[in-house]
Write a protein that holds these residues in place. Structure first.
Motif, short mmCIF file in Angstrom:
data_model
loop_
_atom_site.label_atom_id
_atom_site.label_comp_id
_atom_site.label_asym_id
_atom_site.label_seq_id
_atom_site.Cartn_x
_atom_site.Cartn_y
_atom_site.Cartn_z
N CYS A 209 0.85 -1.19 0.00
CA CYS A 209 0.00 0.00 0.00
C CYS A 209 0.89 1.25 0.00
O CYS A 209 1.84 1.34 0.78
CB CYS A 209 -0.88 -0.04 1.24
N CYS A 212 0.30 3.00 3.85
CA CYS A 212 0.80 2.39 5.10
C CYS A 212 2.02 1.48 4.85
O CYS A 212 2.62 0.99 5.80
CB CYS A 212 -0.30 1.60 5.80
N HIS A 236 -4.63 0.21 0.17
CA HIS A 236 -5.74 -0.43 0.86
C HIS A 236 -6.95 0.49 0.76
O HIS A 236 -6.81 1.71 0.81
CB HIS A 236 -5.43 -0.65 2.34
N CYS A 239 -7.12 2.72 3.88
CA CYS A 239 -6.07 3.75 3.90
C CYS A 239 -6.44 4.88 2.94
O CYS A 239 -6.26 6.06 3.25
CB CYS A 239 -4.73 3.15 3.48
ZN LIG Z 1 -2.52 0.69 3.59
#
Ligand SMILES: [Zn+2]
Ligand SMILES: [Zn+2]
Length: 285
Positions: A209, A212, A236, A239
């Motif tokens: 991702c 993150c 994600h 996220c």
């Molecule tokens: Zn993420």
């Protein structure tokens, strides 16, 4: 055979299991037996000559194995547990044939060290796209979903839906000739897939991702991919929603967010994300 007098103080099943090794299981398949009599490793060869490991833990009173994820009490008995595991191997045999074939020929990115209980694989299908391949003993056809830049993967995912019309298992069945997983997937996707033997390791494919920097969060892969082909950064869903809600130029319409990609925001592409779980973001032009 264990040294006499090494009886474990932890389990009342120690004597029973040693007796089973003497009389039914045989010591030939016992790979190791620790000196304190707390653990024991037993080899199990299935009908397809695959070798599995069974772990006897006298301290915790459990059997575990490399075949499934269950913990089974020692009261089951070693012989009976091995018979149960052999039956499971028999049920999983065709599924494992498919996964072994895939692992041997294609570039598997996730899991890094697949276990027998792992029935899905994330494979590299090009330098910018991956596919999630999932097989199950209950289903004849595997599932296939392609992740990557929307313009590239859109047509591929339409073709992936046709997999059921093309799929032939590696073993073929009913005496018929089989087809390798790679040949199946190349036919379905109408493209040549990167081959493991050609040294393609997929290390240049972005899987983490972009926010993150981890691959999976709560079992969810970073499967929201920027629609700008020259960026194609994955995120994600959660996220991305968190990111988009902090930006002033993000617009929300009903259950869809429209905003800029955190990576290529300078490019005049916009990014939408649906709030509904399992929906893949669609490009907003
Ligand atoms: Zn993420
Ligand atoms: Zn982007």
């Amino acid at each position: 055979m264990p040294v006499s007098g090494s009886k474990s103080a932890f389990s009342k099943y120690y004597t029973q299991i040693v007796k089973e090794c003497d009389e039914a299981v045989g010591w030939d398949c016992v790979e190791s037996f620790d000196k304190k009599g707390q653990t024991m490793t037993v080899l199990l060869k299935d009908e397809s000559e695959r070798i599995h490991h069974i772990y006897v833990n006298f301290a915790q009173d459990t059997f575990t194995s490399t075949i499934d994820t269950d913990q089974v009490p020692l009261s089951t008995g070693l012989f009976r547990y091995m018979e149960q595991q052999k039956k499971h191997c028999y049920q999983m045999s065709d599924t494992w044939d498919i996964l072994d074939d895939l692992d041997a020929t294609l570039c598997v990115l996730q899991p890094v060290h697949p276990k027998r209980s792992d029935l899905s694989r994330r494979i590299a299908i090009s330098h910018m796209a991956t596919a999630l391949f999932e097989v199950s003993p209950e289903r004849y056809y595997p599932k296939l979903v392609v992740y990557g830049p929307a313009g590239f993967v859109g047509p591929l995912n339409l073709r992936a839906k046709e997999l059921k019309n093309i799929w032939v298992t590696p073993s073929g069945g009913n005496g018929g000739g089989g087809r390798s997983v790679r040949d199946n997937l190349e036919l379905v996707l109408s493209m040549e897939l990167p081959r493991k033997e050609e040294g393609f390791d997929g290390s240049d494919i972005m899987l983490e991702c972009g926010i993150c920097l981890s691959f999976e969060v709560e079992d969810e892969a970073a499967d929201q991919v920027c629609t700008n082909d020259s960026c194609a950064r994955p995120f994600h869903r959660q996220c991305l929603i968190q990111w988009l809600t902090t930006k002033e130029d993000t617009r929300q319409s009903y259950n869809t967010f429209f905003g800029k990609c955190p990576y290529c925001s300078g490019v005049s592409y916009k990014y939408s994300i649906l709030l509904c779980r399992n929906n893949i973001a669609s490009p907003f032009v």
